[in-house]
Design a protein around this motif. Structure first.
Motif, PDB file in Angstrom:
ATOM      1  N   ALA A 159      35.879  14.766   2.006  1.00 13.77           N
ATOM      2  CA  ALA A 159      35.928  13.599   1.071  1.00 13.77           C
ATOM      3  C   ALA A 159      36.043  13.910  -0.276  1.00 13.77           C
ATOM      4  CB  ALA A 159      34.460  13.029   1.276  1.00 13.77           C
ATOM      5  N   ALA A 220      35.346  21.625  18.554  1.00 14.94           N
ATOM      6  CA  ALA A 220      35.615  20.682  19.670  1.00 14.94           C
ATOM      7  C   ALA A 220      36.197  21.358  20.867  1.00 14.94           C
ATOM      8  CB  ALA A 220      36.491  19.571  19.242  1.00 14.94           C
ATOM      9  N   ILE A 329      53.592  24.161  29.116  1.00 16.47           N
ATOM     10  CA  ILE A 329      54.734  23.497  28.013  1.00 16.47           C
ATOM     11  C   ILE A 329      56.085  23.763  28.390  1.00 16.47           C
ATOM     12  CG2 ILE A 329      55.340  23.421  25.521  1.00 16.47           C
ATOM     13  CD1 ILE A 329      52.572  22.655  26.060  1.00 16.47           C
TER      14      ILE A 329
ATOM     15  N   PRO B   4      52.997  19.850  21.466  1.00 10.77           N
ATOM     16  CA  PRO B   4      52.640  19.909  22.866  1.00 10.77           C
ATOM     17  C   PRO B   4      51.398  19.339  23.113  1.00 10.77           C
ATOM     18  CG  PRO B   4      52.882  22.131  21.952  1.00 10.77           C
ATOM     19  CD  PRO B   4      53.437  21.121  20.800  1.00 10.77           C
ATOM     20  N   THR B   5      51.001  19.257  24.148  1.00  8.76           N
ATOM     21  CA  THR B   5      49.716  18.594  24.716  1.00  8.76           C
ATOM     22  C   THR B   5      49.431  17.323  24.062  1.00  8.76           C
ATOM     23  OG1 THR B   5      48.503  19.959  23.476  1.00  8.76           O
ATOM     24  CG2 THR B   5      48.636  20.765  25.650  1.00  8.76           C
ATOM     25  N   PHE B   7      47.675  16.206  21.947  1.00  7.50           N
ATOM     26  CA  PHE B   7      47.218  16.054  20.657  1.00  7.50           C
ATOM     27  C   PHE B   7      47.555  14.608  19.930  1.00  7.50           C
ATOM     28  CE2 PHE B   7      45.538  17.144  16.586  1.00  7.50           C
ATOM     29  CZ  PHE B   7      46.556  16.891  15.804  1.00  7.50           C
ATOM     30  N   GLN B   8      48.655  14.226  20.113  1.00 12.20           N
ATOM     31  CA  GLN B   8      49.250  13.119  19.375  1.00 12.20           C
ATOM     32  C   GLN B   8      48.536  11.983  19.876  1.00 12.20           C
ATOM     33  OE1 GLN B   8      50.867  13.450  16.642  1.00 12.20           O
ATOM     34  NE2 GLN B   8      51.647  15.496  16.541  1.00 12.20           N
ATOM     35  N   LEU B 280      33.470   9.403   1.711  1.00 15.04           N
ATOM     36  CA  LEU B 280      32.747   9.807   2.598  1.00 15.04           C
ATOM     37  C   LEU B 280      32.098   8.808   3.315  1.00 15.04           C
ATOM     38  CD1 LEU B 280      31.158  12.286   3.089  1.00 15.04           C
ATOM     39  CD2 LEU B 280      29.266  11.684   1.593  1.00 15.04           C
ATOM     40  N   ASN B 283      34.740   7.742   5.991  1.00 15.77           N
ATOM     41  CA  ASN B 283      34.707   8.804   7.287  1.00 15.77           C
ATOM     42  C   ASN B 283      33.749   8.747   7.879  1.00 15.77           C
ATOM     43  OD1 ASN B 283      37.294   9.566   5.983  1.00 15.77           O
ATOM     44  ND2 ASN B 283      36.569  11.518   5.226  1.00 15.77           N
ATOM     45  N   ILE B 284      32.600   8.647   7.525  1.00 13.33           N
ATOM     46  CA  ILE B 284      31.488   8.336   8.480  1.00 13.33           C
ATOM     47  C   ILE B 284      31.202   7.210   9.434  1.00 13.33           C
ATOM     48  CG2 ILE B 284      28.814   8.433   8.461  1.00 13.33           C
ATOM     49  CD1 ILE B 284      28.805  10.369   6.087  1.00 13.33           C
ATOM     50  N   ASP B 287      33.905   7.694  11.990  1.00 14.24           N
ATOM     51  CA  ASP B 287      33.300   8.706  12.896  1.00 14.24           C
ATOM     52  C   ASP B 287      32.669   7.786  13.971  1.00 14.24           C
ATOM     53  OD1 ASP B 287      34.884  10.822  12.268  1.00 14.24           O
ATOM     54  OD2 ASP B 287      32.895  12.016  11.447  1.00 14.24           O
ATOM     55  N   ASP B 299      30.256  13.465  22.450  1.00 14.54           N
ATOM     56  CA  ASP B 299      29.464  14.666  22.432  1.00 14.54           C
ATOM     57  C   ASP B 299      30.316  15.769  21.858  1.00 14.54           C
ATOM     58  OD1 ASP B 299      27.144  16.195  22.768  1.00 14.54           O
ATOM     59  OD2 ASP B 299      27.974  16.838  24.157  1.00 14.54           O
ATOM     60  N   ILE B 300      31.572  15.549  21.918  1.00 14.75           N
ATOM     61  CA  ILE B 300      32.595  16.612  21.670  1.00 14.75           C
ATOM     62  C   ILE B 300      33.296  15.849  20.043  1.00 14.75           C
ATOM     63  CG2 ILE B 300      34.822  17.938  22.397  1.00 14.75           C
ATOM     64  CD1 ILE B 300      34.385  16.650  24.995  1.00 14.75           C
ATOM     65  N   ARG B 301      32.491  16.341  19.191  1.00 15.95           N
ATOM     66  CA  ARG B 301      32.760  15.944  17.898  1.00 15.95           C
ATOM     67  C   ARG B 301      34.189  16.323  17.454  1.00 15.95           C
ATOM     68  NH1 ARG B 301      27.832  16.048  15.088  1.00 15.95           N
ATOM     69  NH2 ARG B 301      28.210  18.337  14.841  1.00 15.95           N
ATOM     70  N   GLY B 302      35.122  15.476  16.846  1.00 16.57           N
ATOM     71  CA  GLY B 302      36.211  15.930  16.544  1.00 16.57           C
ATOM     72  C   GLY B 302      37.356  15.841  17.553  1.00 16.57           C
ATOM     73  N   MET B 303      36.727  15.963  18.652  1.00 15.21           N
ATOM     74  CA  MET B 303      37.936  16.046  19.967  1.00 15.21           C
ATOM     75  C   MET B 303      38.809  14.594  19.758  1.00 15.21           C
ATOM     76  SD  MET B 303      38.785  17.336  22.247  1.00 15.21           S
ATOM     77  CE  MET B 303      39.593  17.351  23.763  1.00 15.21           C
ATOM     78  N   ARG B 308      45.068  13.586  11.191  1.00 12.82           N
ATOM     79  CA  ARG B 308      45.170  13.644   9.975  1.00 12.82           C
ATOM     80  C   ARG B 308      46.341  14.239   9.604  1.00 12.82           C
ATOM     81  NH1 ARG B 308      40.106  13.090   7.408  1.00 12.82           N
ATOM     82  NH2 ARG B 308      38.480  13.037   8.993  1.00 12.82           N
ATOM     83  N   GLU B 309      46.796  14.039   8.218  1.00 14.82           N
ATOM     84  CA  GLU B 309      48.384  14.414   8.113  1.00 14.82           C
ATOM     85  C   GLU B 309      48.245  15.412   6.786  1.00 14.82           C
ATOM     86  OE1 GLU B 309      48.190  10.144   6.832  1.00 14.82           O
ATOM     87  OE2 GLU B 309      47.225  11.333   8.227  1.00 14.82           O
TER      88      GLU B 309
END
Lengths: 333, 309
Positions: A159, A220, A329, B4-5, B7-8, B280, B283-284, B287, B299-303, B308-309
């Motif tokens: 932030a 994660a 991949i 790959p995978t 993620f996008q 802040l 963002n919260i 989330d 449960d998988i925070r951030g998963m 984010r660029e």
């Protein structure tokens, strides 16, 4: 052990043909995008209201010199022809002449590149060195106080804008207690100790936001990996929890981080622009911001083109590493 | 860049018909309303109110200068102190909220709308349209986003409208990719096949059937994007490429104050706190919204972290 490494080696050899095919395909797909990127950068100077030659020569150019440059640059020719001319020049390493600096754009960038590379690489390393243990700790001690603190840290550090963090660090560590200089740069060759002293604050400024993103991602991935069968097997074999986390789980949790690091190269490069401006580092960032403000468009064009291509190259490199590390991949599609 | 995978496309949700989707969303919103993180919405609300009612709330006109009281720390008369011209910092922070929120929200609305449109059209029609859209997306993603924004502002000239245009363009590819991935998934679902089979027009399928079902990941992405846009806008203004003085804006206020870092550090307090608090809380809230709309990521925070660029 030896047998295992021979096996691994022959496996890589077997996979390498597929990897080469994968790389070639990636490069093939990249070509039209690279062409479009160049075209957009070329068009930048044509977006600016007014005559490009006049813009290139600055405010005090005589009509004669404007007309001469028009002819020299082929600005009297149709746009597609101009683009081809510009592109062939760019490919042979000529990005034009800076208006303010009286030197070729490529030379101006080359002189400042080492400064920006030093800052960027150190910031990236700093962020990984901090993020890996923090992320693993958070994942193995979920919902503990440490995990909570790490999460709060990550929320705050994403932030805080880079320039605010930079000014805050200058205020606390250069003004309040005079631990580090508030700005400036000496090259490592001239004064190694001075170089490192100058590096600390800019590096922390640039890397801290990245720590949070990496940490969250590692946490994660670790959480997911730790729930998988082979980790259960490793635990059942009686391995220590640390060995399970660092040796078995981390290897697989780290793969996706590679992709993120590729994406971060862009934000680190852009962040370096701001950090260099605040800490008076004579790098590409400071050059670019100064050039934008003084309307030195050839420099801006050159920097934009180079940063786009290095960003693309970095991501290609990471995809290639990925293909070597993750056999799924290269057999896709 | 092809990465790959999955993620996008982090938000891979099961897609159900419209009626069920809305029920699911209302249940998620109910849970969301009971999340303690919602209290950060109060901070956001304060900023929104400050932006709307700035002329009534701010104790002084933001441009009123008073050299006699320049560079003062916080006092009862000036809660956040005064700047180098003796202007009231609190009033300037309040007025600055207008620019940050306007640029933040408008750039995401424009960029998000265009990107989503491109993504849905590409994924629905496939073929050459899709190829062209992918190529545009890849091209825009080949530039580091802030550098692309810098380049656009450099070409168009420093002004707040141009910053808005630049930040909108920069967000297009993220939404295009997200919407495309989600739409590709949706087109394999029964309700879309049924709609196609019953001869529903393409436009209706895209906007009445597909869009409502892929809306939630886009919404989650948008909350995070607004905070990123606010950060980018203040960065551009800090560098002197956005809002021009004397217009009150947080980034340019910080830029003006950095000269006085040693003599009067108080000048930094107001705009700094404002940026951090608004980003802040966004963002919260983002989330929390993601956790409830996409329970898988709870449960998988951030998963399922938005791109984010």
């Amino acid at each position: 052990m030896i047998e295992a490494s021979i096996n691994a080696f022959s496996y890589v050899l077997k996979g390498s043909a597929a990897v080469v095919r994968y790389i070639l395909r990636r490069i093939l797909f990249m070509l039209p995008v690279a062409l479009l990127v160049s075209f957009l950068t070329f068009m930048m100077i044509h977006l600016i209201p007014g005559d490009p030659a006049r813009i290139l020569l600055g405010e005090y150019a005589t009509p004669q010199s404007v007309a001469a440059l028009d002819r020299q640059l082929g600005l009297d020719k149709p746009l597609p022809v101009q683009f081809v001319l510009w592109l062939t020049q760019a490919l042979s390493g000529n990005l034009g002449q800076s208006i303010q600096l009286q030197q070729p754009v490529v030379q101006a960038i080359e002189q400042r590149l080492p400064v920006t590379v030093e800052l960027g690489v150190c910031a990236l390393l700093y962020s990984l060195i901090l993020a890996i243990p923090l992320g693993i700790y958070s994942a193995t001690h979920r919902n503990s106080l440490g995990d909570w603190l790490a999460n709060v840290f990550s929320l705050f550090s994403t932030a805080i804008p880079v320039f605010v963090l930079g000014l805050a660090l200058i205020f606390f560590f250069a003004v309040a207690i005079r631990l580090f200089p508030p700005g400036g740069y000496v090259s490592f060759g001239d004064d190694p100790a001075g170089n490192i002293r100058d590096l600390i604050l800019p590096m922390v400024t640039l890397g801290t936001g990245v720590v949070a993103v990496n940490m969250r991602q590692i946490r994660a991935n670790m959480v997911e990996v730790l729930g998988q069968d082979y980790v259960r097997t490793a635990r059942a074999k009686g391995l220590s929890e640390q060995r399970v986390a660092y040796v078995h789980a981390l290897k697989n949790a780290f793969l996706p981080v590679l992709t993120i690091v590729g994406l971060q190269i862009g934000s680190i490069l852009a962040g370096a622009f701001i950090v260099e401006t605040i800490f008076l580092w004579p790098g590409i960032g400071q050059l670019t911001i100064m050039s934008i403000l003084s309307k030195d468009y050839p420099i801006v064009q050159g920097v934009v083109l180079l940063s786009a291509f290095s960003y693309m190259a970095a991501n290609l490199l990471i995809d290639i590493c990925y293909a070597f590390l993750d056999p799924r991949i290269r057999f896709e599609r | 860049m092809a990465t790959p995978t999955g993620f996008q496309q982090p938000e891979t949700m099961t897609i159900r018909p419209v009626a069920k989707a809305s029920r699911r969303i209302s249940r998620a919103l109910y849970n969301f309303a009971h999340d303690p993180r919602l209290w950060f919405g109060v901070i956001l609300l304060v900023f929104v109110i400050a932006a709307i009612f700035a002329p009534f709330i701010s104790p002084y006109p933001p441009l009123l200068y008073h050299p006699a009281i320049a560079e003062q720390g916080p006092t009862l008369a000036h809660l956040l102190g005064t700047d180098d011209l003796g202007r009231d910092q609190l009033s300037r922070v309040i007025y600055g909220t207008r620019i940050s929120l306007t640029v933040g929200i408008a750039s995401i609305l424009i960029g998000g709308l265009l990107g989503t449109l491109m993504g849905i059209i590409g994924a629905y029609f496939k073929g050459w349209i899709d190829q062209v859209i992918i190529m545009i997306t890849d091209t825009l993603l080949s530039f580091p986003s802030l550098i692309l924004a810098l380049a656009i502002v450099a070409a168009l000239g420093p002004s707040i409208v141009n910053v808005l245009i630049a930040l909108a363009i920069v967000r297009i590819p993220i939404y295009a990719r997200l919407a495309r991935g989600q739409t590709l998934q949706a087109t394999t679902e029964g309700y879309v096949t049924a709609a196609i089979a019953s001869g529903t027009r393409a436009r209706k399928i895209m906007f009445r059937h597909i869009l409502p079902n892929i809306f939630t990941p886009l919404l989650v992405q948008a909350t995070i994007s607004i905070s990123l846009a606010i950060l980018d806008e203040s960065t551009l203004s800090f560098l002197g490429l956005g809002v021009q003085p004397p217009t009150p804006e947080w980034g340019s206020m910080i830029s003006e104050a950095q000269v006085y870092l040693t003599s009067d550090p108080w000048m930094l307090l107001g705009p700094t706190l404002a940026i951090i608090l608004i980003v802040l809380s966004l963002n919260i809230l983002g989330d929390a919204l993601r956790d409830h709309l996409n329970p898988r990521s709870k449960d998988i925070r951030g998963m399922g972290a938005p791109l984010r660029e």
